[in-house]
Design an enzyme around this catalytic site. Structure first.
Site, PDB file in Angstrom:
ATOM      1  N   TYR A  25       0.836  -1.203   0.000  1.00 34.49           N
ATOM      2  CA  TYR A  25       0.000   0.000   0.000  1.00 34.49           C
ATOM      3  C   TYR A  25       0.872   1.253   0.000  1.00 34.49           C
ATOM      4  O   TYR A  25       0.631   2.196  -0.758  1.00 34.49           O
ATOM      5  CB  TYR A  25      -0.915  -0.026   1.220  1.00 34.49           C
ATOM      6  CG  TYR A  25      -1.775   1.204   1.378  1.00 34.49           C
ATOM      7  CD1 TYR A  25      -2.805   1.478   0.495  1.00 34.49           C
ATOM      8  CD2 TYR A  25      -1.546   2.098   2.429  1.00 34.49           C
ATOM      9  CE1 TYR A  25      -3.588   2.618   0.640  1.00 34.49           C
ATOM     10  CE2 TYR A  25      -2.323   3.228   2.586  1.00 34.49           C
ATOM     11  CZ  TYR A  25      -3.339   3.489   1.683  1.00 34.49           C
ATOM     12  OH  TYR A  25      -4.109   4.627   1.828  1.00 34.49           O
ATOM     13  N   GLU A  47     -11.814   5.576   4.771  1.00 32.47           N
ATOM     14  CA  GLU A  47     -11.251   6.389   5.856  1.00 32.47           C
ATOM     15  C   GLU A  47     -12.267   6.531   6.990  1.00 32.47           C
ATOM     16  O   GLU A  47     -11.892   6.543   8.169  1.00 32.47           O
ATOM     17  CB  GLU A  47     -10.828   7.757   5.337  1.00 32.47           C
ATOM     18  CG  GLU A  47      -9.647   7.752   4.380  1.00 32.47           C
ATOM     19  CD  GLU A  47      -8.342   7.299   5.017  1.00 32.47           C
ATOM     20  OE1 GLU A  47      -8.257   7.252   6.266  1.00 32.47           O
ATOM     21  OE2 GLU A  47      -7.400   7.004   4.259  1.00 32.47           O
ATOM     22  N   TRP A  55      -5.472   0.877  10.265  1.00 35.35           N
ATOM     23  CA  TRP A  55      -5.652   0.881   8.817  1.00 35.35           C
ATOM     24  C   TRP A  55      -5.450  -0.507   8.229  1.00 35.35           C
ATOM     25  O   TRP A  55      -6.069  -0.864   7.216  1.00 35.35           O
ATOM     26  CB  TRP A  55      -4.704   1.890   8.184  1.00 35.35           C
ATOM     27  CG  TRP A  55      -4.859   2.004   6.700  1.00 35.35           C
ATOM     28  CD1 TRP A  55      -3.923   1.751   5.752  1.00 35.35           C
ATOM     29  CD2 TRP A  55      -6.042   2.412   5.986  1.00 35.35           C
ATOM     30  NE1 TRP A  55      -4.435   1.968   4.494  1.00 35.35           N
ATOM     31  CE2 TRP A  55      -5.737   2.375   4.618  1.00 35.35           C
ATOM     32  CE3 TRP A  55      -7.321   2.806   6.377  1.00 35.35           C
ATOM     33  CZ2 TRP A  55      -6.657   2.702   3.624  1.00 35.35           C
ATOM     34  CZ3 TRP A  55      -8.243   3.138   5.399  1.00 35.35           C
ATOM     35  CH2 TRP A  55      -7.917   3.085   4.033  1.00 35.35           C
TER      36      TRP A  55
END
Length: 211
Positions: A25, A47, A55
């Site tokens: 990522y 988000e 995350w």
């Protein structure tokens, strides 16, 4: 903390070294300019789901999120009704948070009714390019731009878009480049629209992201 040397000989931002998924990522997505209403709606939604969570949890569940939310196509999600809501609440592959699921559906309806595209709206708050931070301590949690963006999004009816979430969205979609100065990832020049300029920048570290 500055960027560190990884086993493959590349210097990366320290947060990316937790897993291979994080590294992928970091190397190929985070900080790269993202355009397109649906693509940005997906990032905004993820988000929001990340609020209060790590995350990595969202990255692991991203394929399930995409399947559950019709590829985050704004027009399709905006038509979700009670049956879809029940389906989502029963889907163990995603984060089954009632308020967040309701927010994503409501946000799709708001996005669909905007007088401008979501892409244009979000990128209008992108700041002018600035030097990369030298260390993690130099990376802000919010900025004047993210505060202003969150305020405008809330004014228009969006949910789960506080200043910290708005800044994380800016980082993730290349509106700002917060790769550390010695990170190997090449800087991309954002292709942004009109820039909202602020005289001051706020830098705070609040711990958990606000919802």
């Amino acid at each position: 903390m500055s960027a560190g040397l990884a086993a493959d000989g590349r210097i990366r931002c320290p947060w990316s070294e937790g897993s291979e998924l994080y590294r992928e990522y970091h190397d190929h997505e985070w900080g790269k300019p993202v355009h397109g209403d649906d693509a940005l709606f997906e990032r905004m939604s993820l988000e929001a789901f990340q609020s209060g969570l790590s995350w990595i949890t969202i990255l692991r569940k991203r394929p399930a999120f995409r399947a559950a939310f019709a590829g985050f196509e704004i027009e399709r999600v905006a038509r979700f009704g009670a049956t879809d809501y029940a389906r989502l609440m029963a889907d163990a592959g995603i984060v089954r948070n009632r308020l967040k699921i309701e927010a994503v559906i409501a946000n799709a309806r708001v996005a669909g009714d905007l007088d401008i595209g979501l892409d244009e709206l979000l990128w209008s708050f992108a700041p002018a390019p600035r030097p990369r931070p030298r260390s993690v301590a130099d990376v802000p949690a919010t900025t004047a731009e993210s505060v202003a963006l969150a305020k405008e999004l809330k004014r228009r009816g969006f949910r789960f878009v506080g200043p910290t979430t708005a800044y994380a969205l800016m980082q993730a979609t290349g509106m700002v480049d917060d790769h550390l100065g010695d990170c190997w990832v090449k800087r991309d020049v954002p292709d942004s629209g009109p820039v909202v300029t602020f005289r001051t920048q706020v830098s705070v570290h609040n711990g958990d992201r606000e919802e």
